[in-house]
Design an enzyme around this catalytic site. Structure first.
Site, PDB file in Angstrom:
ATOM      1  N   LYS A 172      40.217  38.927  11.736  1.00  0.00           N
ATOM      2  CA  LYS A 172      39.929  38.502  10.367  1.00  0.00           C
ATOM      3  C   LYS A 172      38.791  39.382   9.872  1.00  0.00           C
ATOM      4  O   LYS A 172      37.687  39.343  10.420  1.00  0.00           O
ATOM      5  CB  LYS A 172      39.527  37.030  10.320  1.00  0.00           C
ATOM      6  CG  LYS A 172      39.214  36.560   8.908  1.00  0.00           C
ATOM      7  CD  LYS A 172      38.637  35.160   8.892  1.00  0.00           C
ATOM      8  CE  LYS A 172      38.207  34.786   7.479  1.00  0.00           C
ATOM      9  NZ  LYS A 172      37.418  33.540   7.435  1.00  0.00           N
ATOM     10  N   GLY A 187      31.328  27.735   2.474  1.00  0.00           N
ATOM     11  CA  GLY A 187      30.483  26.596   2.768  1.00  0.00           C
ATOM     12  C   GLY A 187      30.095  25.746   1.584  1.00  0.00           C
ATOM     13  O   GLY A 187      29.374  24.757   1.736  1.00  0.00           O
ATOM     14  N   ALA A 197      37.846  29.369   2.623  1.00  0.00           N
ATOM     15  CA  ALA A 197      36.468  29.198   2.153  1.00  0.00           C
ATOM     16  C   ALA A 197      36.365  28.299   0.928  1.00  0.00           C
ATOM     17  O   ALA A 197      37.104  28.450  -0.045  1.00  0.00           O
ATOM     18  CB  ALA A 197      35.802  30.539   1.858  1.00  0.00           C
ATOM     19  N   GLY A 198      35.423  27.375   1.000  1.00  0.00           N
ATOM     20  CA  GLY A 198      35.090  26.534  -0.138  1.00  0.00           C
ATOM     21  C   GLY A 198      35.814  25.212  -0.223  1.00  0.00           C
ATOM     22  O   GLY A 198      35.498  24.390  -1.086  1.00  0.00           O
TER      23      GLY A 198
END
Length: 258
Positions: A98, A159, A185-186
């Site tokens: 990744k 995060g 993400a998020g």
């Protein structure tokens, strides 16, 4: 596997990928991974002592059960990302990577130019490359064209738990993509993951929302159910969205005024 997720020539029964950072202990992490039903976990290469015979992260990840997806977290440019990927492969980790190239310490937004550069090099070297990117449809197509196995657009900053703030751009990426789209993400709560799957994402990646929950294993199980529900809802085909009301019961029938 009734609805397998195919990525990099490999089939997975779960469409939930889980990160291994921020857990309070390796034991808590292991319990959460089991509860999530995941088959792929991400590990930051910088968090693994590649020279140590024992370490608290990979010792708690059953390699017969989970595919370890190394990530280049901490890389500020393409050269550093490529170096980290090579280190991971030389240490015996799978040739999956990744790619995260993040020079921005405040908002942790990925660098599109350096990400593309790193991916071009790693694809040439035979890695199965999954790039973490801003929700940029043009960049997603460029990465697909150079041979990445998927694209991983952010839903919101890492995060943050803000959910699908980039929904419109992610929808374009999903519409145009010829490779899997993993929303990364998020995502803060299971409903965010379900919504991403309902949009047509192939999978989601979650870390902070699980690791920082009061009960990580319980939250991991909730995300598992949400991903399954969102995917099933997508395949079911939703009813049309209307601008006016439409009665669900007939206005005429056997009940008549007398």
């Amino acid at each position: 596997m009734t609805d397998p997720f195919t990525l990099g020539g490999r089939s997975f029964g779960s469409r939930l990928i889980v990160g291994t950072g921020k857990f309070s202990s390796p034991e808590v992490m292991a319990d959460a991974l089991a509860a999530s039903g995941t088959e792929m976990v991400t590990v930051a290469i910088r968090r693994v002592d590649l020279d140590a015979p024992q370490n608290p992260i990979t010792d708690f990840i059953d390699r017969d059960r989970y595919l370890i997806l190394p990530n280049t977290s901490g890389a500020a440019d393409a050269d550093e990302a490529v170096r980290l990927a090579r280190l991971a492969r030389s240490a015996g980790l799978p040739p999956w990577i990744k790619v995260e190239v993040i020079p921005d310490a405040r908002y942790l937004l990925p660098d599109p130019v350096e990400t593309l550069k790193a991916c071009e090099q790693l694809v040439r070297e035979g890695f199965i490359v999954l790039p973490y990117i801003h929700a940029d449809p043009v960049l997603a197509k460029r990465l697909e064209e150079v041979g990445t196995a998927a694209v991983m657009p952010l839903a919101a900053p890492i995060g943050s738990g803000k959910g699908l703030k980039m929904e419109a751009a992610i929808a374009i990426i999903i519409e145009q993509a010829l490779v899997p789209v993993v929303v990364d993400a998020g995502l803060g709560v299971p409903s965010h993951a379900a919504a991403a799957m309902e949009m047509g994402a192939d999978a989601v990646l979650v870390n902070t929302a699980i690791a920082s929950a009061a009960h990580p294993a319980r939250m991991a199980h909730a995300f598992r159910l949400a991903v399954e529900a969102g995917r099933t809802g997508r395949l079911a085909g939703r009813a049309a969205e209307l601008s006016t009301a439409a009665a669900s019961s007939p206005l005429t029938g056997f009940l008549r005024e007398t």
